[in-house]
Every structure is written in structure tokens, then in C-alpha cells.
Scaffold this active site. Structure first.
Site, short mmCIF file in Angstrom:
data_model
loop_
_atom_site.label_atom_id
_atom_site.label_comp_id
_atom_site.label_asym_id
_atom_site.label_seq_id
_atom_site.Cartn_x
_atom_site.Cartn_y
_atom_site.Cartn_z
N TYR A 1 -41.51 -42.63 -26.67
CA TYR A 1 -41.44 -43.55 -24.90
C TYR A 1 -43.10 -42.86 -23.62
O TYR A 1 -42.71 -43.11 -23.16
CB TYR A 1 -40.08 -42.23 -24.62
CG TYR A 1 -39.75 -43.81 -23.52
CD1 TYR A 1 -39.42 -44.58 -23.16
CD2 TYR A 1 -40.44 -42.48 -21.74
CE1 TYR A 1 -39.13 -45.24 -22.32
CE2 TYR A 1 -39.12 -43.59 -20.90
CZ TYR A 1 -38.99 -44.98 -20.92
OH TYR A 1 -38.58 -45.21 -19.96
N PHE B 1 -55.72 -68.89 -8.83
CA PHE B 1 -55.45 -68.61 -9.94
C PHE B 1 -53.85 -68.72 -9.65
O PHE B 1 -53.26 -67.92 -9.01
CB PHE B 1 -55.69 -67.77 -10.81
CG PHE B 1 -55.36 -67.93 -12.46
CD1 PHE B 1 -55.60 -68.85 -12.78
CD2 PHE B 1 -54.23 -67.21 -12.30
CE1 PHE B 1 -55.48 -68.95 -13.71
CE2 PHE B 1 -53.82 -67.03 -13.77
CZ PHE B 1 -54.30 -68.83 -14.96
N THR B 2 -53.18 -69.57 -10.47
CA THR B 2 -51.63 -69.20 -9.98
C THR B 2 -50.97 -68.86 -10.15
O THR B 2 -50.52 -67.98 -8.86
CB THR B 2 -50.93 -70.08 -11.58
OG1 THR B 2 -51.82 -70.05 -13.01
CG2 THR B 2 -51.87 -72.42 -11.24
N ASP C 1 -61.03 -59.84 -11.04
CA ASP C 1 -59.58 -59.98 -12.05
C ASP C 1 -60.44 -60.58 -12.45
O ASP C 1 -61.53 -61.49 -13.62
CB ASP C 1 -59.19 -61.86 -11.10
CG ASP C 1 -58.14 -62.17 -12.56
OD1 ASP C 1 -58.50 -62.50 -13.82
OD2 ASP C 1 -57.50 -63.25 -12.60
N LYS D 1 -56.69 -62.55 -22.98
CA LYS D 1 -57.98 -63.76 -23.47
C LYS D 1 -59.15 -62.51 -23.91
O LYS D 1 -58.76 -62.75 -24.91
CB LYS D 1 -58.07 -64.27 -21.47
CG LYS D 1 -57.35 -65.35 -21.50
CD LYS D 1 -56.30 -64.94 -20.65
CE LYS D 1 -55.12 -65.97 -19.58
NZ LYS D 1 -54.58 -65.50 -18.75
N ARG E 1 -54.07 -79.29 -14.97
CA ARG E 1 -55.03 -78.33 -13.80
C ARG E 1 -55.41 -79.12 -13.04
O ARG E 1 -55.85 -79.29 -12.68
CB ARG E 1 -56.26 -77.60 -14.35
CG ARG E 1 -55.58 -76.46 -15.29
CD ARG E 1 -55.04 -75.21 -14.52
NE ARG E 1 -53.90 -74.11 -14.97
CZ ARG E 1 -53.39 -74.25 -14.60
NH1 ARG E 1 -51.94 -74.08 -14.36
NH2 ARG E 1 -52.72 -72.34 -15.85
N PHE F 1 -45.51 -76.45 -13.06
CA PHE F 1 -46.06 -76.73 -14.34
C PHE F 1 -45.56 -76.18 -15.31
O PHE F 1 -45.89 -77.06 -15.88
CB PHE F 1 -46.99 -76.45 -13.69
CG PHE F 1 -48.03 -75.09 -13.93
CD1 PHE F 1 -48.23 -74.36 -12.55
CD2 PHE F 1 -48.65 -74.21 -14.65
CE1 PHE F 1 -49.03 -73.08 -12.63
CE2 PHE F 1 -49.11 -73.12 -15.00
CZ PHE F 1 -48.59 -72.71 -14.16
C1 LIG Z 1 -54.35 -65.34 -17.53
C2 LIG Z 1 -54.95 -65.18 -16.24
C3 LIG Z 1 -53.99 -64.20 -15.01
C4 LIG Z 1 -52.59 -64.05 -15.86
O1 LIG Z 1 -52.61 -63.05 -16.76
P1 LIG Z 1 -51.65 -63.82 -17.59
O2 LIG Z 1 -51.81 -62.44 -18.54
O3 LIG Z 1 -51.46 -64.27 -18.45
O4 LIG Z 1 -50.44 -62.72 -16.59
C5 LIG Z 1 -54.88 -64.39 -13.40
N1 LIG Z 1 -55.94 -64.41 -13.61
C6 LIG Z 1 -56.55 -65.53 -14.43
C7 LIG Z 1 -58.62 -65.87 -14.39
C8 LIG Z 1 -55.60 -65.86 -16.35
O5 LIG Z 1 -56.12 -66.42 -16.69
#
Ligand SMILES: *Cc1c(COP(=O)(O)O)cnc(C)c1O
Length: 456
Positions: A71, A123-124, A215, A258, A382, A448
């Protein structure tokens, strides 16, 4: 040798199957013409996203067996923390279940109602968290990033320093908690930011006492572009470029799904002790202990190993060039795509593909649905649907109306991509028969993901 074969061989396979045309027509209708609502088993080649869809290496799978599921104080957390500190150069690391967990923390900690958060295109999830914290996102990317035809710009993700400084002068630096710099810029088509621009953004920010938060989601792809496009970095290693990039930031949010080459995970990193303390207090509420943040021990081990593998030049070269390989086939066949081709995806320009479908009838959504119906290939919208509505309830109506073909890391071979190219090229030849869509159900946020449509 000109051909760039996959820098891996396949030890385990996951069977995929192509449904009949009638079945595909039915499935996409049942899914409300939203590719997010298709079942994975009904998809032949899945290029919806490169997020969490990566294939792990034998070394990462071996790491899973070393999961320390304590933990508190897991060995794997210590490994992940040390890896991030070493590769990115930040002092403090806070684990989160994925990137948006880190976005939630940084937004809640640093943004106060009425503040402005500049960024190189939105970004979303990032903007959603900024707005929920009471901030307003302000786009400060160079104008050319909004023009899908400008292919003469090697770093189309760059921050426009004049726009950024104009915002600082207009609202005052005390109203700007940080600038969020995405490396690369997902919604501009995976376009990179140059090292020179990162250096300049940092210098300008420091003059006004503003933090720089990256980011970092696709930072290794960005580093590859710096290596091949920014002359002074031609001989530098990917790791050295990544390290220098992050020396121009005070902190970052990262989605491990990613460039971490894992299926789940993320972190927030910072050099500020105060931000770190607040984040560790908050992470317990939203994610989990500051030594796992929503991840299993084994996940953190795979993540640490994945980050290190991502620094391999043969790996990242193939990854980015594979995306380019798909893009070039479409370009050669006259399919309109965002140029130059970015690091993780090929973005088809749906406005130009379907000039007879106005933006209010959702050309990108309609095209993504048509691609699935035609070929079993799953892509995503997109455009105006992803962009959502502003505080007054008005559609954001972005200039770019795109279908994203996003390539998972190490999952598909060139022949899968040949199939995708063929499908889109064929459909381009029959584009006149693709019509628009209208809403059946519109969710209030991030519409979306779960919105439903019908054909006009
Ligand atoms: C995917 C993504 C995020 C968010 O990450 P998650 O792991 O999906 O929560 C933030 N910024 C960018 C540019 C992304 O492609």
C-alpha cells in the site's frame, strides 16, 4: 537501405477479424455514428487512439512479475520516481492514474477563478480541468498551426511569443498561474515545438515570473523531431534532448499511456516544494497514496521500463516514421491531410474531403463513421464535436475539422497501414455519397466520448 522495418519481432499475437459490410453498417448505426461507442471486437484495425493501446516489450512484461503491491512505499514507485527524476530532471514526482489525474491536481492547485491559462492550442481534458478550476484557456500557438496546408513549417506547435506577451500585458502576469506548453501538440496534428521556442518561452515567462508547465504526453516524439529538424541537435541522443527540453519547464503533467509505452499511468512532476506538498495532500483524495496514485505496483514497474525504452533512437524513429509512412500514401493519392505529418497520427482534413457537408452537419464525425463502415477501421473525430461548447453554450467551431488516424505504438505493421491507406483512398473516390449527421443525444461535457447521432 531505404526500408525501415519494425524494430521488434512478434512473440504473441492477438487475432483480429473483419465483419461483413452489412454487419459494419449495422454496428455503426447502433453506435450512434460515434466510433467511441463501437465495441472493440467489431473493429478490424483500431486507430482510434494511441492512448493506452501500446504493445509492451518482453522486458516490460517481465517487470510485471516484480510488482510490489504494498500500500505504501512500493519498490516499483521508487523505481518510477527515480526514472522520472533522472530522465526529466524534476525534483518531485506525484503518481496519478493517468494524465488527466495530474491535470486535475495542477489545475486545482494553481488556478484561481478569473485566471487565464495560455497554451499552444487546447487539449480536451486539459482545458476541461482548467475551466472547472475557474480559469480561461487562451490559445497562443502560432497562426500557421491552424492552417492544415502549411507544410513548410517544421515546428508548427511553437508558441507565438507576441501573442503570449500581449496576453500578459492585457491581463497582468499575476492573473496567469502558468503557461501550458504541449510537446507535441495533439490537436494541431501532433506538431512539435522547437528547442529554441521552448527556451524563448521559458525566458519570457521568467521575466514576468510565470511558471512553465509542459504537457509532456508525447515529449519523446517531440524530441525526435528536434533531433531530425533542428540542426544543432542532429548528433544529440534522444535522452539528452528530452533532458534539455524539460530544463525549460517548472513542472509537467504526463500521460504514461502515450510515450510511456504502457496501458495506464501518469504523473505530475515539479521543481516547487510547495506545489509538491499540495499535490501529495490532494492526490490522496483523488487518486491514492502518493506512492501509487491509482497505479498498481506492476503498472509502475512497466511504466518505468517503458519510459527508458522510449529513449531508444531506433524505437522512436520507427514510431514516428511509421506514422509518416501512412501519411505519405494518403498525400500521394491526393487525400487532404494536415501537413507536415505529425508524430502520432495522420489527420485527414474532413472539410476538404467532404466540401458538401457544412460544419454544422459534422463532417469529421460523418467521415469517421463512413471509414468504419467502409473498412472496419476505427478512427475518431477531432473537430466541432471534440471542441465542445463555451461557457455561454456556444459551439467552439474550430477552424480544423479533422479525422484522426492514430497509430498505437508497436502494435501494427506496415501492411496494416497499407490497408488503412487503401480504405481511405477508396472512400475518397466515393466521397460524394457521404452525407452529414445531427445530434440525437449531446452530453454536457467531453461530448465526443458518448454523444449519439443519426444520418440526415
Ligand atoms: C491523452 C492526453 C492527455 C490526457 O491523458 P490521459 O492519460 O488520457 O488522461 C493530456 N494531454 C494530451 C496532449 C494527451 O494526448
Amino acid at each position: 537501405m531505404r526500408s525501415l522495418a519494425e524494430p521488434y519481432k512478434i512473440k504473441m499475437v492477438e487475432p483480429i477479424a473483419l465483419l461483413s459490410p452489412e454487419e459494419r453498417r449495422e454496428r455503426i448505426m447502433e453506435a450512434g455514428y460515434n466510433t467511441f461507442l463501437l465495441r472493440s471486437r467489431d473493429v478490424y484495425i483500431d486507430i482510434l487512439t494511441d492512448s493506452g493501446t501500446n504493445a509492451m516489450s518482453d522486458n516490460q512484461w517481465a517487470g510485471l512479475m516484480l510488482g510490489d503491491e504494498a500500500y505504501a512505499g512500493s519498490n516499483n514507485w521508487l523505481h518510477l520516481e527515480a526514472t522520472v527524476q533522472e530522465l526529466f530532471g524534476f525534483r518531485y514526482v506525484v503518481p496519478t492514474h493517468q494524465g488527466r489525474g495530474a491535470e486535475n491536481l495542477i489545475s486545482k492547485i494553481l488556478i484561481k477563478p478569473g485566471m487565464y491559462v495560455p497554451g499552444n492550442m487546447y487539449f480536451t481534458t486539459t482545458r476541461a480541468h482548467q475551466e472547472m478550476a475557474g480559469g480561461s484557456f487562451v490559445d497562443v500557438i502560432i497562426d500557421e498551426a491552424h492552417d492544415s496546408k502549411r507544410d513548410d513549417i517544421p515546428f508548427k506547435g511553437n508558441v507565438d511569443l507576441a501573442k503570449y506577451e500581449a496576453l500578459i500585458k492585457r491581463v497582468g502576469p499575476e492573473k496567469i498561474p502558468y503557461i501550458c506548453v504541449a510537446v507535441t501538440v495533439n490537436l494541431a496534428g501532433g506538431q512539435p515545438v522547437s528547442m529554441a521556442n521552448l527556451r524563448d518561452v521559458y525566458a519570457l515567462s521568467k521575466r514576468y515570473g510565470i511558471r512553465v508547465i509542459f504537457d509532456a504526453t508525447r515529449c519523446v516524439e517531440n524530441a525526435y523531431f528536434i533531433k531530425v529538424r533542428e540542426p544543432e541537435y542532429g548528433d544529440a541522443s534522444i535522452a539528452a534532448i528530452v533532458k534539455e527540453m524539460f530544463s525549460y519547464a517548472d513542472g509537467c503533467t504526463m500521460s504514461g499511456k502515450k510515450d510511456g509505452i504502457v496501458n495506464m499511468g501518469g504523473f505530475l512532476a515539479t521543481n516547487e516544494e510547495d506545489t509538491y506538498r499540495q499535490a501529495t495532500a490532494m492526490v490522496v483524495v483523488y487518486e491514492g497514496m502518493p506512492s501509487y496514485g491509482g497505479m498498481n505496483g506492476r503498472d509502475m514497474e512497466a511504466f518505468a521500463r517503458g519510459l527508458r525504452e522510449a529513449m531508444s533512437f531506433p524505437y522512436i524513429r520507427h514510431r514516428v516514421e511509421q506514422v509518416g509512412y501512412l501519411g505519405q500514401q494518403l498525400i500521394d493519392a491526393g487525400v487532404p491531410v494536415v501537413r507536415p505529418i505529425g508524430g502520432h497520427a495522420v489527420f485527414v482534413d474532413a472539410r476538404e474531403f467532404l466540401p458538401h457537408v457544412p460544419q454544422g452537419e459534422f463532417p469529421a464525425q460523418a467521415l469517421a463513421a463512413a471509414i468504419y463502415e467502409h473498412s472496419g477501421v476505427r478512427t475518431m473525430e477531432r473537430g466541432i464535436i471534440s471542441a465542445g461548447r463555451d461557457k455561454e453554450g456556444k459551439d467552439y467551431a474550430p477552424k480544423l475539422e479533422l479525422v484522426r488516424c492514430t497509430i498505437p505504438r508497436r502494435v501494427y505493421t506496415s501492411s496494416h497501414l497499407d490497408y488503412v491507406a487503401e480504405a481511405i483512398i477508396e472512400l475518397h473516390g466515393e466521397r460524394d455519397r457521404i452525407g452529414g449527421l445531427r445530434w440525437v443525444y449531446e452530453p454536457p461535457v467531453l461530448r465526443f466520448f458518448t454523444g449519439r447521432f443519426e444520418r440526415l
